[in-house]
Design an enzyme around this catalytic site. Structure first.
Site, PDB file in Angstrom:
ATOM      1  N   CYS A 176     -21.872  92.537   0.134  1.00  0.00           N
ATOM      2  CA  CYS A 176     -22.835  93.369  -0.585  1.00  0.00           C
ATOM      3  C   CYS A 176     -22.493  93.453  -2.070  1.00  0.00           C
ATOM      4  O   CYS A 176     -21.324  93.462  -2.448  1.00  0.00           O
ATOM      5  CB  CYS A 176     -22.847  94.769  -0.005  1.00  0.00           C
ATOM      6  SG  CYS A 176     -23.174  94.797   1.755  1.00  0.00           S
TER       7      CYS A 176
ATOM      8  N   ARG B 219     -22.027  85.888  -3.574  1.00  0.00           N
ATOM      9  CA  ARG B 219     -21.140  86.627  -2.670  1.00  0.00           C
ATOM     10  C   ARG B 219     -21.634  86.575  -1.223  1.00  0.00           C
ATOM     11  O   ARG B 219     -20.889  86.913  -0.311  1.00  0.00           O
ATOM     12  CB  ARG B 219     -21.044  88.089  -3.117  1.00  0.00           C
ATOM     13  CG  ARG B 219     -20.530  88.241  -4.535  1.00  0.00           C
ATOM     14  CD  ARG B 219     -20.499  89.683  -4.940  1.00  0.00           C
ATOM     15  NE  ARG B 219     -19.530  90.419  -4.147  1.00  0.00           N
ATOM     16  CZ  ARG B 219     -18.247  90.525  -4.455  1.00  0.00           C
ATOM     17  NH1 ARG B 219     -17.786  89.959  -5.539  1.00  0.00           N
ATOM     18  NH2 ARG B 219     -17.428  91.196  -3.686  1.00  0.00           N
TER      19      ARG B 219
ATOM     20  N   TRP C 178     -25.290  92.436   2.928  1.00  0.00           N
ATOM     21  CA  TRP C 178     -24.801  91.525   3.964  1.00  0.00           C
ATOM     22  C   TRP C 178     -24.641  92.407   5.197  1.00  0.00           C
ATOM     23  O   TRP C 178     -23.806  93.309   5.204  1.00  0.00           O
ATOM     24  CB  TRP C 178     -23.469  90.918   3.514  1.00  0.00           C
ATOM     25  CG  TRP C 178     -22.941  89.802   4.354  1.00  0.00           C
ATOM     26  CD1 TRP C 178     -23.206  88.471   4.199  1.00  0.00           C
ATOM     27  CD2 TRP C 178     -22.026  89.903   5.457  1.00  0.00           C
ATOM     28  NE1 TRP C 178     -22.518  87.738   5.132  1.00  0.00           N
ATOM     29  CE2 TRP C 178     -21.790  88.580   5.919  1.00  0.00           C
ATOM     30  CE3 TRP C 178     -21.387  90.960   6.094  1.00  0.00           C
ATOM     31  CZ2 TRP C 178     -20.941  88.304   6.990  1.00  0.00           C
ATOM     32  CZ3 TRP C 178     -20.542  90.679   7.162  1.00  0.00           C
ATOM     33  CH2 TRP C 178     -20.338  89.370   7.597  1.00  0.00           C
TER      34      TRP C 178
ATOM     35  N   ASN D 223     -21.828 100.044  -0.920  1.00  0.00           N
ATOM     36  CA  ASN D 223     -20.985  99.007  -0.313  1.00  0.00           C
ATOM     37  C   ASN D 223     -19.876  99.709   0.453  1.00  0.00           C
ATOM     38  O   ASN D 223     -19.350 100.718  -0.016  1.00  0.00           O
ATOM     39  CB  ASN D 223     -20.315  98.141  -1.388  1.00  0.00           C
ATOM     40  CG  ASN D 223     -21.275  97.204  -2.054  1.00  0.00           C
ATOM     41  OD1 ASN D 223     -22.433  97.127  -1.676  1.00  0.00           O
ATOM     42  ND2 ASN D 223     -20.786  96.492  -3.061  1.00  0.00           N
ATOM     43  N   GLY D 224     -19.484  99.141   1.587  1.00  0.00           N
ATOM     44  CA  GLY D 224     -18.401  99.750   2.363  1.00  0.00           C
ATOM     45  C   GLY D 224     -18.900 100.173   3.726  1.00  0.00           C
ATOM     46  O   GLY D 224     -20.005  99.783   4.142  1.00  0.00           O
TER      47      GLY D 224
ATOM     48  N   GLU E 270      -7.446  73.139   6.445  1.00  0.00           N
ATOM     49  CA  GLU E 270      -8.329  73.496   5.325  1.00  0.00           C
ATOM     50  C   GLU E 270      -9.491  72.500   5.212  1.00  0.00           C
ATOM     51  O   GLU E 270     -10.632  72.895   4.960  1.00  0.00           O
ATOM     52  CB  GLU E 270      -7.498  73.560   4.032  1.00  0.00           C
ATOM     53  CG  GLU E 270      -8.279  73.824   2.758  1.00  0.00           C
ATOM     54  CD  GLU E 270      -9.052  75.139   2.742  1.00  0.00           C
ATOM     55  OE1 GLU E 270      -8.886  75.976   3.633  1.00  0.00           O
ATOM     56  OE2 GLU E 270      -9.885  75.304   1.823  1.00  0.00           O
TER      57      GLU E 270
ATOM     58  N   LYS F 215     -13.385  73.563   5.499  1.00  0.00           N
ATOM     59  CA  LYS F 215     -14.378  73.282   4.441  1.00  0.00           C
ATOM     60  C   LYS F 215     -15.641  72.672   5.034  1.00  0.00           C
ATOM     61  O   LYS F 215     -16.742  73.077   4.712  1.00  0.00           O
ATOM     62  CB  LYS F 215     -13.820  72.326   3.378  1.00  0.00           C
ATOM     63  CG  LYS F 215     -12.829  72.882   2.416  1.00  0.00           C
ATOM     64  CD  LYS F 215     -13.377  73.814   1.364  1.00  0.00           C
ATOM     65  CE  LYS F 215     -13.440  75.234   1.809  1.00  0.00           C
ATOM     66  NZ  LYS F 215     -12.336  76.086   1.696  1.00  0.00           N
TER      67      LYS F 215
ATOM     68  N   GLU G  56     -17.587  75.226   7.129  1.00  0.00           N
ATOM     69  CA  GLU G  56     -18.228  76.287   6.341  1.00  0.00           C
ATOM     70  C   GLU G  56     -19.556  75.855   5.737  1.00  0.00           C
ATOM     71  O   GLU G  56     -20.515  76.609   5.738  1.00  0.00           O
ATOM     72  CB  GLU G  56     -17.311  76.688   5.163  1.00  0.00           C
ATOM     73  CG  GLU G  56     -16.184  77.620   5.510  1.00  0.00           C
ATOM     74  CD  GLU G  56     -15.322  77.912   4.278  1.00  0.00           C
ATOM     75  OE1 GLU G  56     -14.831  76.959   3.645  1.00  0.00           O
ATOM     76  OE2 GLU G  56     -15.155  79.087   3.954  1.00  0.00           O
TER      77      GLU G  56
ATOM     78  N   HIS H  74      -2.272  66.520  23.172  1.00  0.00           N
ATOM     79  CA  HIS H  74      -2.314  67.592  24.170  1.00  0.00           C
ATOM     80  C   HIS H  74      -3.688  68.238  24.266  1.00  0.00           C
ATOM     81  O   HIS H  74      -3.789  69.399  24.643  1.00  0.00           O
ATOM     82  CB  HIS H  74      -1.243  68.635  23.847  1.00  0.00           C
ATOM     83  CG  HIS H  74       0.132  68.057  23.800  1.00  0.00           C
ATOM     84  ND1 HIS H  74       0.817  67.691  24.926  1.00  0.00           N
ATOM     85  CD2 HIS H  74       0.912  67.713  22.748  1.00  0.00           C
ATOM     86  CE1 HIS H  74       1.988  67.175  24.576  1.00  0.00           C
ATOM     87  NE2 HIS H  74       2.065  67.176  23.261  1.00  0.00           N
TER      88      HIS H  74
ATOM     89  N   LYS I  25     -18.550  85.559   0.158  1.00  0.00           N
ATOM     90  CA  LYS I  25     -17.437  85.175  -0.710  1.00  0.00           C
ATOM     91  C   LYS I  25     -16.258  86.097  -0.496  1.00  0.00           C
ATOM     92  O   LYS I  25     -15.110  85.669  -0.490  1.00  0.00           O
ATOM     93  CB  LYS I  25     -17.900  85.230  -2.172  1.00  0.00           C
ATOM     94  CG  LYS I  25     -16.847  84.817  -3.185  1.00  0.00           C
ATOM     95  CD  LYS I  25     -16.550  83.351  -3.064  1.00  0.00           C
ATOM     96  CE  LYS I  25     -15.367  82.913  -3.891  1.00  0.00           C
ATOM     97  NZ  LYS I  25     -14.743  81.699  -3.331  1.00  0.00           N
TER      98      LYS I  25
HETATM   99  C1  G6P Z   1     -14.124  84.568   2.918  1.00  0.00           C
HETATM  100  C2  G6P Z   1     -14.432  83.423   1.970  1.00  0.00           C
HETATM  101  C3  G6P Z   1     -13.298  82.404   2.002  1.00  0.00           C
HETATM  102  C4  G6P Z   1     -11.984  83.078   1.675  1.00  0.00           C
HETATM  103  C5  G6P Z   1     -11.714  84.263   2.611  1.00  0.00           C
HETATM  104  C6  G6P Z   1     -10.527  85.088   2.122  1.00  0.00           C
HETATM  105  O1  G6P Z   1     -14.156  84.118   4.217  1.00  0.00           O
HETATM  106  O2  G6P Z   1     -15.648  82.804   2.345  1.00  0.00           O
HETATM  107  O3  G6P Z   1     -13.551  81.385   1.052  1.00  0.00           O
HETATM  108  O4  G6P Z   1     -10.940  82.156   1.804  1.00  0.00           O
HETATM  109  O5  G6P Z   1     -12.841  85.142   2.618  1.00  0.00           O
HETATM  110  O6  G6P Z   1     -10.850  85.645   0.886  1.00  0.00           O
HETATM  111  P1  G6P Z   1      -9.813  86.136  -0.177  1.00  0.00           P
HETATM  112  O7  G6P Z   1     -10.647  86.619  -1.325  1.00  0.00           O
HETATM  113  O8  G6P Z   1      -9.025  87.236   0.455  1.00  0.00           O
HETATM  114  O9  G6P Z   1      -8.946  84.981  -0.550  1.00  0.00           O
END
Ligand code: G6P
Length: 611
Positions: free
Chosen positions: A2, A27, A75, A101-102, A484, A488, A491, A507, A606
């Site tokens: 949000c 975000r 969100w 927000n929150g 990672e 990627k 995502e 395994h 984000k």
């Molecule tokens: C979300 C984002 C990721 C990020 C993760 C942790 O899932 O989409 O890209 O790695 O949060 O976020 P931070 O700000 O704590 O690194």
């Protein structure tokens, strides 16, 4: 997640609020809305979907002229992402509106109590309760700011909240606890936002509100006080980056721009933090003298998402360089499992945003147990930066693409410096320390050389873009890089992918391999090269489509691979800074070729500020 925007000043508020809201799109959100006061009357507009839908639903400009507005991107947490649940939420009378927000934890109880008093609720959200609660207090004849104060004293949970009322149209009330709010200062106008990038085009002078602080924001001034009405002296900060940092420039997407920024951002991470003559790093922000650091017996690295993968790499690097046991863990697990944190343990929380809810909770849990908690974060003034006992900024600059790229390599850069720094206090010789430092300084130009392979990687992406599954393999320090790479592509391309330690594949995942399965393997020059080569032959024997990341001059891998991406050689502990780059580009191009919204993937945010 949000996002909040508020404006009060001489200009027409609505276009400013909408433009600022668009800067928060990155975000992640699923609905948006705005409230303003036109000719003394509060108006609210909300829409499910993108901000463009909200814009389309607005009346002609002359019918919504105002010099005060609030706006929000939502969100969904409590309640579906629909128009009713979108913010702003009005009170029953429609006199006031809030954006929040929150999470309000005791909202059910408050809602019941307010319903008994006759309040009618329109949405399923926890946030709406705040509008009614404030209205209830205002009905006793107190000012808006005092009604907000009284309300917040009854609320359990977290909030970044902004309120406007047509009864007191000359002010915005902003109050926070656990969710960021920033006041932007300009001549004859002020802003409120949850993210400084929304307002940077207008002002760089900002105040980061602290928890339980309330700000009455007017056109020509503001006053900050606590919930108990104690005055707070404002601390004005000047944002040290400008609008170009949050614009795409010539790049099609922010993610691509951020991938290409990495030669500079990695350099920013280590510049000024190297002590050449001693072959070590300087990390003054840890606020620990060497004799204290020498006593460290264990390190915990706690994070979420991509930052967790950086933590896993940190484990490999620090254990190898410093011979100190390192435990890397998801913050969401750490916070609840009552972790054992022995004395002489240093806890690092790693978070790009510094606002991830689980990471903050893990930090607070470690602090509650009396541990020293340090932060590795990107966002200046974030909660991690403020609440930790010290730490290090990664200096990656604003990261807009939801899929983290440059923040990841910057985190790994800092963890490498940490490994060298702690290593030099333990087992790492000056010669070895110097070798690491000299090689680290060469990494930016090696990253540049890999970025020059962009076209080749796009071709490879074209050849795999229609696959439905993919397997990513690596060993040692490149195993977290495989995780990672898989994250990627998941995502942003919505392709199911798994990262696995190459030998462990036997395994389980080997059962999935057939001639349609792309297997992306990191098989660079390190002591485990022969081992992973054998693993890849097992993969090839099952006819997988093998894509390998190899070191320049490798002569073996092209015999078994459909594609080989050759990258410069470096010391094994520094390899993740290079091996991840082709995987970022591969994920980017696959998503782009599949026609997806790379910077705002579905359902993702984000910064995940809820549990
Ligand atoms: C979300 C984002 C990721 C990020 C993760 C942790 O899932 O989409 O890209 O790695 O949060 O976020 P931070 O700000 O704590 O690194």
């Amino acid at each position: 997640m949000c996002g909040i925007v508020g404006y009060i000043g001489n200009r027409n508020a609505l276009p400013i609020a909408i433009e600022a809201l668009k800067r928060l799109e990155y975000r992640g959100y699923d609905s948006s809305g705005t409230a303003l006061i036109h000719e003394g009357e509060l108006q609210i507009y909300k829409k499910q979907g993108k901000i463009i839908e909200l814009e389309r639903s607005l009346p002609e400009p002359s019918r919504c002229v105002s010099n005060i507005a609030i706006a929000h991107t939502r969100w969904a947490t409590h309640g579906e992402p629909n128009e009713l649940n979108a913010h702003p939420h009005p009170s029953c009378s429609g006199d006031l509106a809030i954006v929040h927000n929150g999470i309000i934890e005791n909202y059910k109880l408050l809602r019941e109590q307010l319903q008994e008093l006759g309040h009618k609720f329109a949405s399923e959200t926890d946030s709406e309760v705040l509008a009614h609660l404030i209205e209830q207090f205002m009905s006793t004849g107190i000012r808006l700011e005092d009604a907000v104060r009284e309300s917040m004293k009854r609320v359990e949970g977290t909030y970044g909240l902004v309120v406007i009322s047509q009864k007191e149209p000359d002010k915005l009330i902003a109050v926070r606890k656990g969710s960021p709010l920033i006041i932007g200062i300009n001549d004859n106008e002020h802003f409120v936002t949850s993210d400084v990038s929304a307002i940077i085009i207008h002002t760089k002078r900002v105040i980061y509100l602290q928890d339980s602080e309330l700000c009455v924001v007017r056109k020509d001034g503001f006053e900050i006080s606590t919930l108990d009405k104690a005055n707070v002296k404002p601390h004005i900060s000047v944002v040290d980056w400008d609008i170009s940092a949050i614009e795409k420039g010539d790049f099609k997407h922010f993610m691509l721009k951020e991938i290409f920024e990495q030669p500079v951002t990695i350099d920013n991470g280590f510049r000024g933090r190297i002590n050449q003559s001693m072959g070590t790093a300087r990390l003054g922000g840890l606020h620990l003298p060497p004799f204290e650091l020498r006593k460290i017996k264990q390190i915990h690295l706690v994070a979420c998402g991509t930052s967790f993968h950086a933590a896993l790499i940190g484990k490999y690097i620090i254990e190898d360089m410093a011979r100190i046991p390192v435990h890397a863990e998801y913050a969401s697990e750490y916070r609840y499992r009552n972790p054992i944190i022995p004395e002489d343990t240093l806890v690092f929380v790693i978070s790009q945003s510094g606002e991830t809810a689980d990471t903050l909770a893990a930090m607070r849990e470690a602090k509650a147990k009396g541990a020293r908690v340090l932060g590795i974060t990107n966002v200046v003034g974030s909660t991690v930066a403020r609440e930790s006992d010290g730490g290090t900024y990664i200096h990656a600059g604003s990261e807009i693409g939801v899929a983290s790229t440059k923040a990841f390599t910057s985190q790994v850069t800092i963890l490498t410096l940490l490994g060298i720094f702690l290593g030099r206090m333990n087992h790492l010789s000056p010669i070895d320390g110097t070798a690491y430092i000299e090689e680290l300084e060469k990494i930016p130009s090696k990253v540049k050389a890999i970025l020059a392979l962009n076209d080749q990687i796009r071709d490879i992406a074209t050849s795999i873009k229609d696959c439905t599954n993919a397997l990513y393999l690596g060993r040692g320090v490149n195993y977290p890089v495989a995780l990672e790479g898989a994250l990627k592509i998941k995502e942003i391309s919505y392709i199911h992918a798994e990262g696995y330690p190459a030998a462990e594949m036997k395994h389980g995942p080997i059962a999935l391999i057939d001639e349609n399965m792309p297997v992306v393997a990191i098989a660079t020059n390190d002591p485990l090269y022969d081992k992973i080569y054998s693993n890849l032959q097992e993969v090839r024997a099952r006819k997988a489509r093998l894509i390998t990341i190899a070191t320049e001059n490798d002569t073996e891998l092209d015999k078994i691979s459909e594609h080989v991406i050759y990258i410069p050689d470096t010391m094994p502990n520094l390899q993740p800074l290079l091996t991840v780059i082709p995987l970022q580009l591969l994920a980017y191009h696959v998503a782009d070729l599949r026609g997806f919204d790379v910077d705002q993937p579905r359902n993702l945010a984000k910064s995940v500020t809820v549990e």
